[in-house]
Scaffold this active site. Structure first.
Site, PDB file in Angstrom:
ATOM      1  N   ARG A 189       0.852  -1.187   0.000  1.00 55.07           N
ATOM      2  CA  ARG A 189       0.000   0.000   0.000  1.00 55.07           C
ATOM      3  C   ARG A 189       0.888   1.238   0.000  1.00 55.07           C
ATOM      4  O   ARG A 189       1.972   1.241   0.601  1.00 55.07           O
ATOM      5  CB  ARG A 189      -0.921   0.028   1.227  1.00 55.07           C
ATOM      6  N   GLU A 218      -4.097   7.530  -5.327  1.00 58.30           N
ATOM      7  CA  GLU A 218      -4.045   6.818  -6.602  1.00 58.30           C
ATOM      8  C   GLU A 218      -5.192   7.300  -7.480  1.00 58.30           C
ATOM      9  O   GLU A 218      -6.348   7.170  -7.065  1.00 58.30           O
ATOM     10  CB  GLU A 218      -4.148   5.299  -6.380  1.00 58.30           C
ATOM     11  N   HIS A 237      -1.510   0.224  -9.720  1.00 61.87           N
ATOM     12  CA  HIS A 237      -2.060  -0.729  -8.752  1.00 61.87           C
ATOM     13  C   HIS A 237      -2.676  -1.921  -9.488  1.00 61.87           C
ATOM     14  O   HIS A 237      -3.873  -2.211  -9.360  1.00 61.87           O
ATOM     15  CB  HIS A 237      -3.087  -0.050  -7.850  1.00 61.87           C
TER      16      HIS A 237
END
Length: 271
Positions: A189, A218, A237
């Site tokens: 993360r 993000e 991601h």
């Protein structure tokens, strides 16, 4: 829930008095207030195991791409301004290098299995030491102190869950402990890393490079300094983003919802 949406807060819970279960994609649950959900009698599930193989593959992909400067190399190869390939354009070796894995859960261990095939020396730091058989299978050496891992590793890979204990686990002090030739890889993360400290470390060449599948937020703002650095690779991601895995994740979420509505035990319930 997909990509942490919708936001599950008290206002939403009050508006959904018949809510039985929240099925969240992926393994991380840092976006959920479990105590709040429990107080409303709502069960929570995730998809923890199916994502591990693809995410471990992604960790290796980022390490290889960063060390061999694949993004820069591609840009050079396709640039209309390129007239020749410089002979002194060099990357770093992966085979035989030292990999430090922070977080030796399912994903971290699968990274170690892959790194063994590259004949890497593997160090790891974890809340609990793995048993001797598991360590021996991948040739991993336990570092009780994270400082020892940081000082010795050519590549530091983060595979921890985001908790209050791991929030900004890697900051200015930790980055300064790393080798100036080291690369930081984050597949966990974004908030596990102090991003401002990372920018400074990369700009001042405290460490060599970073390869990040996760950031905060993000996506990053388009003027963020990380986006301007040559020694950074950022991906959106996509650790679990393969067709097969995403299909199975959806199936597992649907199974959890069906079980929750039927009053049956919820598969992969987060307690």
């Amino acid at each position: 829930m997909w990509y942490h949406k919708p936001v599950i807060n008290e206002e939403l819970l009050q508006s959904l008095p018949n809510l039985k279960v929240v099925a969240s994609s992926g393994v991380g649950i840092d976006h959920l207030d479990l105590k709040l959900l429990s107080s409303y009698g709502v069960k929570v599930s995730n998809t923890p195991f199916i994502v591990s193989t693809d995410t471990a593959d992604m960790g290796m992909a980022l390490m290889l791409a960063s060390s061999r400067r694949l993004v820069e190399g591609h840009e050079m190869a396709v640039s209309p301004d390129t007239e020749y390939f410089p002979a002194d354009w060099l990357g770093a070796e992966v085979s035989g290098a030292t990999l430090g894995i922070v977080g030796m859960g399912v994903i971290g261990y699968k990274v170690a299995e892959r790194a063994k095939a590259f004949e890497m020396k593997i160090l790891y730091h974890n809340r609990n030491q793995r048993n001797k058989e598991e360590e021996s299978a991948v040739g991993a050496v336990y570092c009780k102190k994270i400082d020892d891992l940081l000082q010795q590793s050519d590549f530091v890979l983060l595979a921890v869950s985001l908790t209050p204990q791991t929030h900004k686990l890697i900051g200015k002090r930790e980055l300064e402990l790393m080798k100036p030739t080291a690369t930081l890889i984050n597949i966990s993360r974004g908030l596990v890393v102090d991003q401002d400290a990372l920018v400074e470390a990369l700009q001042k060449k405290v460490i060599k490079a970073a390869a990040l599948d996760v950031t905060y937020p993000e996506p990053l703002p388009r003027d963020h300094p990380l986006l301007k650095l040559k020694n950074v690779i950022i991906t959106p991601h996509i650790g679990s983003a393969t067709k097969k895995t995403r299909w199975v994740m959806m199936e597992e979420m649907a199974e959890s919802i069906q079980a929750g509505l039927a009053g049956l035990p919820v598969p992969h319930e987060v307690l």
